[in-house]
Design an enzyme around this catalytic site. Structure first.
Site, PDB file in Angstrom:
ATOM      1  N   HIS A  40       0.832  -1.205   0.000  1.00 45.66           N
ATOM      2  CA  HIS A  40       0.000   0.000   0.000  1.00 45.66           C
ATOM      3  C   HIS A  40       0.869   1.258   0.000  1.00 45.66           C
ATOM      4  O   HIS A  40       0.930   1.991   0.984  1.00 45.66           O
ATOM      5  CB  HIS A  40      -0.940  -0.013   1.205  1.00 45.66           C
ATOM      6  N   HIS A 122      -9.818  -4.961   4.468  1.00 47.97           N
ATOM      7  CA  HIS A 122      -8.377  -4.981   4.234  1.00 47.97           C
ATOM      8  C   HIS A 122      -7.990  -6.302   3.563  1.00 47.97           C
ATOM      9  O   HIS A 122      -8.477  -7.371   3.950  1.00 47.97           O
ATOM     10  CB  HIS A 122      -7.617  -4.834   5.561  1.00 47.97           C
ATOM     11  N   GLU A 124      -5.400  -8.224   3.692  1.00 48.15           N
ATOM     12  CA  GLU A 124      -4.845  -9.259   4.572  1.00 48.15           C
ATOM     13  C   GLU A 124      -5.967 -10.019   5.269  1.00 48.15           C
ATOM     14  O   GLU A 124      -5.963 -11.256   5.330  1.00 48.15           O
ATOM     15  CB  GLU A 124      -3.929  -8.634   5.636  1.00 48.15           C
ATOM     16  N   SER A 216      -2.743   2.689   3.561  1.00 47.58           N
ATOM     17  CA  SER A 216      -1.907   1.727   4.283  1.00 47.58           C
ATOM     18  C   SER A 216      -2.382   1.626   5.730  1.00 47.58           C
ATOM     19  O   SER A 216      -2.356   2.609   6.475  1.00 47.58           O
ATOM     20  CB  SER A 216      -0.442   2.174   4.251  1.00 47.58           C
ATOM     21  N   ASN A 218      -1.107   0.085   8.403  1.00 48.26           N
ATOM     22  CA  ASN A 218      -0.118   0.312   9.462  1.00 48.26           C
ATOM     23  C   ASN A 218       0.289   1.784   9.542  1.00 48.26           C
ATOM     24  O   ASN A 218       0.571   2.301  10.620  1.00 48.26           O
ATOM     25  CB  ASN A 218       1.095  -0.615   9.287  1.00 48.26           C
TER      26      ASN A 218
END
Length: 276
Positions: A40, A122, A124, A216, A218
């Site tokens: 990302h 997301h 993931e 993103s 994180n």
């Protein structure tokens, strides 16, 4: 302008590996695709695109070539379909994400209802959801009602969530009516180190910049945490996005970056900021 850089910031091992795998594949193969952005970060994706990597939302209509599985991973069924389609598969999934997928699958075999704490949209999390039947995704305490009663619950977490959020959610889950609870900490230590380092730095500066993709997870988490301790926190993708009016009357600036932010973005930002 005095500029301080967080002790831990920028590429993590998983992202660095994904970029390495992408570049190696581009050197060796002709038609290389990636199912969704490999990481990302738009600047990094654009650079890889110039080198020949084609980012696609779907493999439909792609007759042949190599499909790169991005760092966030993909569901097993999705990968199987790509192979059946005749595409060569190169897996750049982060090893920590693969661990979450494996645990989800093992939980299901052991008779647990799989619950993942994270963001439902997301990639993931979507990949993990594809590793077991009817995985429940909970994002906030308001989602706790989704959990079935009198059931064995197996709890995992999106790797980039904060320990504080993970702890709060476990506390809320612990008050539910379940028959058994099994929790495995699947948080990424690298993400935690970046969060701790960013919080420590933002308390010492007049203004704080968090660099990285706006989508993103994180990086958004870093910005949210820093904002809690320093209201003058700004999430930017690169130097071009900076409004220099923000620097008025500021003497010290802190800079950190998400795990998907390349070094050259950080270096360019710091170099220009120091000239102000």
């Amino acid at each position: 302008m005095k500029v301080l850089i967080a002790q831990k910031c920028g590429f993590c091992h998983g992202v660095r590996n994904a970029i390495r795998v992408a570049n190696q594949t581009l050197d060796q193969e002709r038609d290389v695709y990636c199912l969704g952005p490999i990481i990302h970060n738009k600047d990094m994706v654009d650079q890889l695109s110039k080198n020949g990597l084609k980012t696609v939302d779907s493999a439909d209509g792609i007759p042949s070539g190599t499909m790169l599985i991005r760092s966030h991973g993909a569901a097993p069924d999705q990968i199987s379909k790509l192979k059946e389609q005749g595409l060569n598969i190169v897996d750049a999934t982060c090893v920590l994400v693969k661990r979450v997928q494996h645990i989800a699958s093992e939980f299901e075999k052991e008779g647990y209802k799989v619950v993942i704490i994270g963001e439902e949209d997301h990639p993931e999390v979507q990949a993990v959801v594809g590793c077991a039947k009817d995985v429940i995704v909970i994002t906030t305490e308001s989602d706790i009602d989704k959990l079935p009663k009198h059931t064995k619950l197996g709890i995992i977490c999106q790797t980039t969530q904060s320990p504080e959020h993970f702890g709060r959610m476990l506390g809320a889950i612990g008050q539910c009516d379940f028959s058994e609870l099994k929790v495995i900490n699947t948080l990424c230590n690298e993400a935690i180190k970046r969060q701790e380092s960013a919080v420590e730095l933002c308390k010492q500066v007049d203004i704080m910049f968090v660099l990285g993709g706006l989508d993103s997870a994180n990086t958004k988490r870093l910005a949210e945490l820093c904002k809690t301790f320093n209201k003058q926190t700004y999430h930017l993708q690169n130097w071009k996005e900076l409004d220099k009016n923000l620097l008025s009357d500021k003497k010290t600036a802190g800079v950190t970056a998400g795990a998907s932010t390349p070094d050259w973005i950080i270096d360019d930002f710091v170099k220009n900021l120091e000239k102000v």
